[in-house]
Design a protein around this motif. Structure first.
Motif, PDB file in Angstrom:
ATOM      1  N   LEU A 132     -66.756   4.877  -2.857  1.00  9.84           N
ATOM      2  CA  LEU A 132     -67.368   6.147  -2.446  1.00  9.84           C
ATOM      3  C   LEU A 132     -66.730   6.700  -1.168  1.00  9.84           C
ATOM      4  N   GLN A 133     -66.054   5.825  -0.415  1.00 10.10           N
ATOM      5  CA  GLN A 133     -65.441   6.300   0.832  1.00 10.10           C
ATOM      6  C   GLN A 133     -64.058   6.930   0.628  1.00 10.10           C
ATOM      7  N   ARG A 134     -63.538   6.862  -0.576  1.00 15.42           N
ATOM      8  CA  ARG A 134     -62.244   7.498  -0.829  1.00 15.42           C
ATOM      9  C   ARG A 134     -62.352   8.991  -0.550  1.00 15.42           C
ATOM     10  N   ARG A 135     -61.358   9.559   0.053  1.00 18.06           N
ATOM     11  CA  ARG A 135     -61.421  10.966   0.419  1.00 18.06           C
ATOM     12  C   ARG A 135     -60.007  11.517   0.564  1.00 18.06           C
ATOM     13  N   SER A 136     -59.908  12.824   0.570  1.00 19.71           N
ATOM     14  CA  SER A 136     -58.604  13.461   0.779  1.00 19.71           C
ATOM     15  C   SER A 136     -58.348  13.573   2.273  1.00 19.71           C
ATOM     16  N   GLU A 137     -57.172  13.196   2.692  1.00 16.18           N
ATOM     17  CA  GLU A 137     -56.803  13.280   4.114  1.00 16.18           C
ATOM     18  C   GLU A 137     -55.773  14.386   4.274  1.00 16.18           C
ATOM     19  N   ARG A 138     -56.241  15.569   4.643  1.00 17.52           N
ATOM     20  CA  ARG A 138     -55.321  16.718   4.689  1.00 17.52           C
ATOM     21  C   ARG A 138     -54.738  16.970   6.072  1.00 17.52           C
ATOM     22  N   SER A 139     -55.232  16.253   7.077  1.00 17.41           N
ATOM     23  CA  SER A 139     -54.714  16.517   8.429  1.00 17.41           C
ATOM     24  C   SER A 139     -53.486  15.645   8.708  1.00 17.41           C
ATOM     25  N   ALA A 140     -52.956  15.825   9.914  1.00 18.80           N
ATOM     26  CA  ALA A 140     -51.734  15.099  10.291  1.00 18.80           C
ATOM     27  C   ALA A 140     -51.998  13.593  10.329  1.00 18.80           C
ATOM     28  N   PHE A 141     -50.962  12.829  10.067  1.00 18.93           N
ATOM     29  CA  PHE A 141     -51.057  11.378  10.178  1.00 18.93           C
ATOM     30  C   PHE A 141     -50.489  10.919  11.521  1.00 18.93           C
ATOM     31  N   ASN A 142     -50.847   9.682  11.863  1.00 25.22           N
ATOM     32  CA  ASN A 142     -50.317   9.081  13.091  1.00 25.22           C
ATOM     33  C   ASN A 142     -48.831   8.762  12.879  1.00 25.22           C
ATOM     34  N   SER A 143     -47.970   9.509  13.573  1.00 24.01           N
ATOM     35  CA  SER A 143     -46.539   9.373  13.307  1.00 24.01           C
ATOM     36  C   SER A 143     -45.962   8.060  13.842  1.00 24.01           C
ATOM     37  N   ASP A 144     -46.755   7.316  14.647  1.00 25.38           N
ATOM     38  CA  ASP A 144     -46.253   6.040  15.171  1.00 25.38           C
ATOM     39  C   ASP A 144     -46.480   4.881  14.200  1.00 25.38           C
ATOM     40  N   ARG A 145     -47.222   5.138  13.121  1.00 27.55           N
ATOM     41  CA  ARG A 145     -47.540   4.021  12.218  1.00 27.55           C
ATOM     42  C   ARG A 145     -46.920   4.222  10.843  1.00 27.55           C
ATOM     43  N   VAL A 146     -46.106   3.254  10.454  1.00 25.44           N
ATOM     44  CA  VAL A 146     -45.516   3.327   9.114  1.00 25.44           C
ATOM     45  C   VAL A 146     -46.353   2.469   8.162  1.00 25.44           C
ATOM     46  N   ILE A 147     -46.149   2.637   6.888  1.00 26.82           N
ATOM     47  CA  ILE A 147     -46.852   1.832   5.883  1.00 26.82           C
ATOM     48  C   ILE A 147     -46.034   0.544   5.688  1.00 26.82           C
ATOM     49  N   SER A 148     -46.683  -0.593   5.783  1.00 26.28           N
ATOM     50  CA  SER A 148     -45.925  -1.850   5.657  1.00 26.28           C
ATOM     51  C   SER A 148     -45.487  -2.056   4.209  1.00 26.28           C
ATOM     52  N   GLY A 149     -44.413  -2.823   4.051  1.00 27.46           N
ATOM     53  CA  GLY A 149     -43.913  -3.131   2.710  1.00 27.46           C
ATOM     54  C   GLY A 149     -44.979  -3.838   1.888  1.00 27.46           C
ATOM     55  N   ARG A 150     -45.750  -4.670   2.538  1.00 27.24           N
ATOM     56  CA  ARG A 150     -46.783  -5.424   1.830  1.00 27.24           C
ATOM     57  C   ARG A 150     -47.874  -4.497   1.295  1.00 27.24           C
ATOM     58  N   ASP A 151     -48.291  -3.559   2.125  1.00 26.20           N
ATOM     59  CA  ASP A 151     -49.320  -2.613   1.675  1.00 26.20           C
ATOM     60  C   ASP A 151     -48.776  -1.726   0.550  1.00 26.20           C
ATOM     61  N   LEU A 152     -47.519  -1.333   0.702  1.00 25.41           N
ATOM     62  CA  LEU A 152     -46.918  -0.507  -0.352  1.00 25.41           C
ATOM     63  C   LEU A 152     -46.890  -1.283  -1.674  1.00 25.41           C
ATOM     64  N   THR A 153     -46.561  -2.563  -1.582  1.00 29.38           N
ATOM     65  CA  THR A 153     -46.556  -3.391  -2.800  1.00 29.38           C
ATOM     66  C   THR A 153     -47.937  -3.405  -3.441  1.00 29.38           C
ATOM     67  N   SER A 154     -48.988  -3.534  -2.615  1.00 29.83           N
ATOM     68  CA  SER A 154     -50.354  -3.543  -3.172  1.00 29.83           C
ATOM     69  C   SER A 154     -50.661  -2.234  -3.878  1.00 29.83           C
ATOM     70  N   ILE A 155     -50.235  -1.124  -3.273  1.00 30.41           N
ATOM     71  CA  ILE A 155     -50.508   0.194  -3.871  1.00 30.41           C
ATOM     72  C   ILE A 155     -49.761   0.323  -5.211  1.00 30.41           C
ATOM     73  N   LEU A 156     -48.534  -0.200  -5.240  1.00 27.86           N
ATOM     74  CA  LEU A 156     -47.755  -0.114  -6.485  1.00 27.86           C
ATOM     75  C   LEU A 156     -48.300  -1.070  -7.551  1.00 27.86           C
ATOM     76  N   GLU A 157     -48.845  -2.207  -7.116  1.00 27.20           N
ATOM     77  CA  GLU A 157     -49.512  -3.112  -8.076  1.00 27.20           C
ATOM     78  C   GLU A 157     -50.711  -2.410  -8.694  1.00 27.20           C
ATOM     79  N   ALA A 158     -51.412  -1.645  -7.858  1.00 17.85           N
ATOM     80  CA  ALA A 158     -52.570  -0.897  -8.361  1.00 17.85           C
ATOM     81  C   ALA A 158     -52.115   0.114  -9.412  1.00 17.85           C
TER      82      ALA A 158
END
Ligand SMILES: Cc1cc2nc3c(=O)[nH]c(=O)nc-3n(C[C@H](O)[C@H](O)[C@H](O)COP(=O)(O)O)c2cc1C
Length: 251
Positions: free
Chosen positions: A17-43
């Motif tokens: 239920l907490q999923r939501r659209s994030e339309r504002s700017a992102f924190n430019s100092d934080r990249v997505i880790s390879g591990r998290d990306l792998t989880s998203i692609l597994e999904a």
């Protein structure tokens, strides 16, 4: 494998239920880790698809130069979009809460919001470039539709299109569970934008760009925006279409 308890199930449900659209700017100092990306692609990999046809490919863009090039791609807003969008807009939070459907007008450029405008005379508008949407975004997942992996017997590949939605939702929920913000970008599939992107990304002609996910870490202060939904009783029917369904809210 550990047993999934009722309490785990409820936690998973509330995360959903907490999923939501994030339309504002992102924190430019934080990249997505390879591990998290792998989880998203597994999904994405384990998403349900009609006839298990897995009718998609993804292009992951995290090279800042290519992200920058994508930001300079033109985007056009069609006359049809402006007319239909205008009809469902709410001009205040109260109006949006009352309707329970659609989005707030302040998400859109002022030239799309003139209630007296003759929208039927409006030509397609050059919206500008994708840079405003792409700002501060460290990673984009572009989802490609492969019509050759068509769900058997599905007129217009209706089931295949639904499958692409399942892929979207799986990745979105996975990112959400990892604290990563997502905005869907349908503009990537708009014909002229798609053609430009096709050249940049080397997408072959037999595949279509379906949509993109813009991912990043939301800046907390920019987060709140009103989200509304129709009540369950307004779309659920008990046994017969039109027969009232009363949601059970007891624990
Ligand atoms: C197929 C599809 C296309 C969407 N396209 C866009 C889009 O181009 N831009 C955008 O900001 N949100 C897009 N969204 C997100 C919806 O606008 C959003 O889910 C809806 O307004 C409800 O808000 P919420 O995601 O915060 O619950 C899309 C969602 C779906 C399912």
């Amino acid at each position: 494998m550990s047993e999934i308890t009722r309490s785990d199930q409820r936690t998973n449900f509330f995360n959903l239920l907490q999923r939501r659209s994030e339309r504002s700017a992102f924190n430019s100092d934080r990249v997505i880790s390879g591990r998290d990306l792998t989880s998203i692609l597994e999904a994405a990999r384990w998403a349900p698809t009609a006839h298990n046809m897995q009718n998609f490919e993804v292009v992951i863009v995290d090279d800042p130069r290519i992200l920058d090039t994508i930001g300079r791609v033109h985007s056009t807003t069609t006359h049809e979009f402006i007319v239909e969008n205008y009809r469902q807009l709410s001009f205040s939070e109260d109006e949006l809460i009352r309707k329970g459907v659609g989005i707030l007008a302040n998400s859109f450029p002022p030239e799309w919001l003139n209630p007296d405008g003759d929208f039927h005379e409006t030509d397609d508008m050059e919206h500008g470039f994708l840079d405003s949407t792409m700002r501060s975004c460290p990673l984009v997942i572009i989802v490609l539709y492969d019509p050759r992996r068509r769900a058997p017997g599905s007129t217009g590949d209706f089931l295949g299109i639904i499958s692409l939605g399942c892929v979207m939702e799986n990745m979105w929920l996975a990112a959400n569970a990892l604290g990563i913000g997502v905005q869907i970008m349908s503009v990537f599939s708009e014909k002229s934008t798609e053609d430009e992107l096709r050249g940049i990304l080397g997408v072959p002609p037999e595949l279509r760009i379906a949509y993109a996910l813009r991912l990043g870490y939301p800046i907390e202060a920019e987060r709140p925006h009103l989200r509304v939904r129709r009540g369950v009783g307004s779309f659920a029917h008990r046994n017969q279409y039109g027969a009232h369904y009363e949601p059970d809210v007891t624990d």
